[in-house]
Design an enzyme around this catalytic site. Structure first.
Site, PDB file in Angstrom:
ATOM      1  N   ASP A 449       0.958  -1.029   0.105  1.00  0.00           N
ATOM      2  CA  ASP A 449      -0.058   0.061   0.005  1.00  0.00           C
ATOM      3  C   ASP A 449       0.751   1.288   0.061  1.00  0.00           C
ATOM      4  OD1 ASP A 449      -2.302   1.535   0.309  1.00  0.00           O
ATOM      5  OD2 ASP A 449      -2.989   0.319   1.585  1.00  0.00           O
ATOM      6  N   ASN A 451      -0.196   5.208   0.921  1.00  0.00           N
ATOM      7  CA  ASN A 451      -1.539   5.882   1.398  1.00  0.00           C
ATOM      8  C   ASN A 451      -1.408   7.541   1.558  1.00  0.00           C
ATOM      9  OD1 ASN A 451      -3.770   4.145   1.439  1.00  0.00           O
ATOM     10  ND2 ASN A 451      -2.759   3.067   3.253  1.00  0.00           N
ATOM     11  N   ASP A 516     -10.795   2.350  -3.580  1.00  0.00           N
ATOM     12  CA  ASP A 516     -11.471   2.282  -2.283  1.00  0.00           C
ATOM     13  C   ASP A 516     -12.948   2.094  -2.281  1.00  0.00           C
ATOM     14  OD1 ASP A 516      -9.142   1.560  -0.621  1.00  0.00           O
ATOM     15  OD2 ASP A 516      -8.779   3.428   0.156  1.00  0.00           O
TER      16      ASP A 516
HETATM   17  C1  GLA Z   1      -5.946   1.790   2.009  1.00  0.00           C
HETATM   18  C2  GLA Z   1      -6.261   0.663   1.172  1.00  0.00           C
HETATM   19  C3  GLA Z   1      -7.308  -0.085   1.830  1.00  0.00           C
HETATM   20  C4  GLA Z   1      -6.630  -0.549   3.448  1.00  0.00           C
HETATM   21  C5  GLA Z   1      -6.173   0.707   3.921  1.00  0.00           C
HETATM   22  C6  GLA Z   1      -5.530  -0.024   5.337  1.00  0.00           C
HETATM   23  O1  GLA Z   1      -6.753   2.933   1.938  1.00  0.00           O
HETATM   24  O2  GLA Z   1      -6.586   1.219  -0.032  1.00  0.00           O
HETATM   25  O3  GLA Z   1      -7.635  -1.023   0.908  1.00  0.00           O
HETATM   26  O4  GLA Z   1      -5.814  -1.524   3.072  1.00  0.00           O
HETATM   27  O5  GLA Z   1      -5.346   1.316   3.605  1.00  0.00           O
HETATM   28  O6  GLA Z   1      -4.938   1.321   5.991  1.00  0.00           O
END
Ligand code: GLA
Length: 723
Positions: A449, A451, A516
């Protein structure tokens, strides 16, 4: 096929020809379009002159002569000047050979290599063109070698330039933000320039690097094998041409090229087709055959259960095992332990960087993984290795690993900072930390990931204008080593959903979490946009709880499932909260998906309708040879009065007779007719019944869907005999 015929360089794929011409020491695109049966008469297409208004279509553009449009590169010399005059010195068909640490397409050995030099500066520009015969794609790789004695500065160095005659083109981009990535936007090009670019440090959810130029009868798709800041410029000119430049975004880019050094631009992919659909079909083939690599390429991908939306940070060993157990019972194949298993990670405020087991929660990661495997599932794990929390052991020990500018307060996003991957020492840390996690739990799958966006870029050993690109090179170097060390692991890339969905990441990670946003109705638009450039085998598509956690809208389980059949199926909710009825519906869905998985994941994808711009939407995925297909169509609004929804299919074999089955809301397959592929493609089916399946009172944001399966109809012997 590659051929040098006098002054013509001919590149051919199954359906497309590209002809480059050398005129003395200059080059031009003479032709890029549908394949010629014969190349006699090429001289009829020659452009007349060399003045700015009638200059031929150029392969690159430099500053300092009479081309006053956006240049594809700009070099600043030590004396402050930037005029260049690159002339063709050699044209050869050679073996593809790059040693630069960039991800590259594979599967074709030969390329056309054109070398140009700027005599006063001794700079050498190399452009290589590789045709990918089986996918009608052409890759362009550009590099610049400094053969002079002094350093020069690259202020801009794009990957590819494409020029075409005409300026009545539409320019299509795929834009959005978190939870609505890659929404298609098409506009007519006006006078001047249109920019599609990313400034976030990654390819971004805002503007994907894939773009298209199209008009009646012709379409060009361009993409970059790159994950960082990119820019695509489309510019029309007064002489009736359109120029498209694609490459690293020159904003904040400034690269010092020392004497004897070479700079390599990321490779660009050019695809021609008569329609946008041709471009999309060819891009899919190219990605499946020449980008995604390793053990998982062309292989059916597992159906997963992920605990993120089921538990968020609030779980323990028992909870995870309970969810996994339900997953195993319904037939899932892989369990993915998402965020929250490491350090003291109970919220998103801490622990990124502490890639060691939070035993109080997991009960011991290795043991938990073993218990999940004992249920018959393989085990996968979430990591976010490019990040660091200030509240972490790693930060307390190594604040120097964080990306921040000395004496400035860094910008936090989701409470976190990024790690400085431009630094080889930090790259080493990430490689070791992730290797240890994979080894400890014997992970079969890793969700990687990312973010936040990049801000506060700084590294004491990196020139400011080189930071963004050096970061991406650092990332690629870690991914290269990891994928070599763990060739069996299936990696899925993720970036707050789909903020880094690009060909660069796909060279290391065969699949990407698309968004998401798992709301069925929004997902139709997101998946339809994404699928212009990226095949179903790359798109994670999960069934999540209703009401949906991102939008609050509800839709039936069956609707959510049908939409998730546009990609790689997973379930992302707390399965222990599902009723017996829901679990048996999920079991039925998984069995259905397994039965049709090969065609769903790898069939040729055709878009039906046009997301919701045209009132209804859908797709059909057709197996090679046309023996089988799966289709989902969706209508978002129920109109009172006349309903005239009709789905015409695409790609079905005209000569094949199909047994057509409809998937009922209960999951039972009902054979509805036997029909010829030709009729189904041209006439299609009336969708009147589509509204009867969903009770609008049960949903807050309705999406009416129908799912069809087409299988080659073979009369059985008894039937034949009876006739
Ligand atoms: C991101 C990902 C999600 C999840 C969260 C976890 O938002 O897109 O699918 O894994 O992080 O913190």
């Amino acid at each position: 096929m590659l051929k040098i015929k006098g002054n013509y360089f001919i590149l051919e794929t199954e359906h497309v020809s590209m002809v480059v011409r050398a005129v003395e020491e200059r080059t031009e695109y003479l032709y890029f379009g549908e394949k010629f049966a014969d190349y006699s008469g090429l001289e009829l297409m020659h452009a007349e002159g060399n003045a700015p208004w009638n200059a031929p279509l150029s392969l690159f553009s430099q500053w300092g002569k009479t081309d006053f449009r956006e240049p594809s590169f700009l070099v600043r010399f030590a004396d402050g000047s930037c005029a260049c005059d690159f002339r063709l010195k050699s044209a050869k068909i050679v073996k593809r050979d790059f040693a630069d640490g960039l991800p590259r397409p594979y599967g074709e050995e030969k390329c056309l290599r054109l070398e140009f030099t700027d005599a006063p500066s001794k700079l050498k520009l190399t452009l290589t063109y590789t045709p990918y015969a089986d996918s009608d794609a052409f890759c362009v790789a550009a590099s610049l070698f400094n053969g002079g004695k002094k350093s020069v500065v690259l202020e801009n160095f794009a990957s590819a330039q494409l020029e075409v005659w005409g300026r009545d083109f539409d320019f299509t981009t795929f834009d959005g933000t978190w939870a609505c990535e890659r929404t298609k936007h098409k506009r007519a090009l006006a006078y001047g320039k249109f920019e599609n670019a990313s400034y976030t440090g990654s390819s971004s959810a805002f503007h994907n690097p894939f773009v298209m130029l199209s008009r009646e009868g012709e379409a060009y798709g361009v993409n970059l094998v790159y994950s960082g800041n990119h820019r695509e410029i489309a510019e029309t000119d007064d002489s009736g041409r359109t120029r498209l430049i694609a490459g690293i975004n020159p904003f904040c880019f400034n690269w010092e090229l020392g004497a004897g050094e070479t700079f390599y631009a990321p490779e660009a992919v050019l695809v021609y087709g008569k329609t946008e659909e041709d471009v999309s079909v060819r891009m899919h083939r190219f990605v499946n055959r020449h980008i995604v690599r390793g053990k998982w390429s062309k292989k059916e991908r597992p159906i997963l259960v992920n605990n993120w939306e089921g538990t968020y940070f609030d779980f323990n060993e028992k909870k995870i095992l309970d969810i996994a157990k339900k997953g195993a019972e319904v037939g899932a194949e892989l369990f993915v332990l998402d965020d929250g298993w490491f350090g003291k990670r109970d919220s998103d405020t801490c622990s990124l960087g502490d890639w060691f087991d939070y035993t109080e929660k997991t009960g011991g990661l290795d043991k938990l993984a073993d218990k999940i495997r004992a249920l018959g599932l393989s085990f996968g794990i979430w990591v976010e290795p490019e990040m660091i929390s200030e509240d972490s052991e790693l930060y307390r020990k190594h604040p120097d690993y964080a990306m921040k500018v000395p004496r400035r307060e860094p910008t936090r996003m989701r409470n976190q900072l990024m790690i400085n991957l431009a630094d080889p020492q930090v790259q080493g840390f990430v490689f070791r930390a992730v290797s240890k996690v994979i080894t400890q739990c014997r992970a079969a799958y890793v969700k990687w990931d990312y973010n936040r966006h990049m801000t506060d870029c700084f590294d004491k050993n990196t020139r400011g204008g080189e930071y963004y690109h050096r970061y991406i090179l650092g990332l690629y170097s870690v991914l290269q080593k990891l994928t070599e060390r763990f060739p069996n692991v299936l990696f899925e890339s993720c970036a707050s959903g789909g903020a880094r969905f690009d060909l660069g990441m796909l060279c290391y990670m065969p699949q990407t979490w698309t968004s998401d946003n798992t709301d069925a109705r929004d997902r139709i638009t997101i998946q339809s946009g994404t699928a212009y450039a990226y095949p179903q085998s790359t798109m994670g598509a999960h069934v999540s709880a209703s009401p949906n956690h991102q939008t609050g809208n509800s839709n039936p389980l069956e609707t959510r499932f049908r939409v998730a059949c546009g990609g790689l199926l997973g379930y992302e909710s707390d399965l222990t909260k599902c009723s017996g009825e829901e679990l048996s519906a999920i079991k039925n869905q998984i069995a259905f998906y397994k039965k049709h998985r090969a065609v769903i994941q790898y069939g040729q994808y055709y878009r039906l309708g046009d997301s919701f711009g045209g009132d209804w939407s859908g797709f059909i995925s057709v197996a090679e040879g046309g023996a089988k297909a799966v289709s989902v169509v969706a209508v978002p609004v129920k109109r009172t009065g006349a309903s005239n929804y009709r789905a015409r299919f695409k790609g079905l074999d005209a000569k094949t007779v199909y047994r057509v089955s409809l998937r009922e809301p209960s999951g039972i397959m009902k054979e509805i007719c036997v029909a010829g592929g030709d009729l189904l493609n041209k006439g299609g089916v009336n969708l009147d019944g589509i509204f009867s399946e969903t009770n609008p009172r049960e949903v807050s944001y309705p999406l009416y869907t129908r799912m069809f399966v087409f299988e080659k109809f073979v009369k059985d012997k008894a039937e034949k005999k009876a006739k």
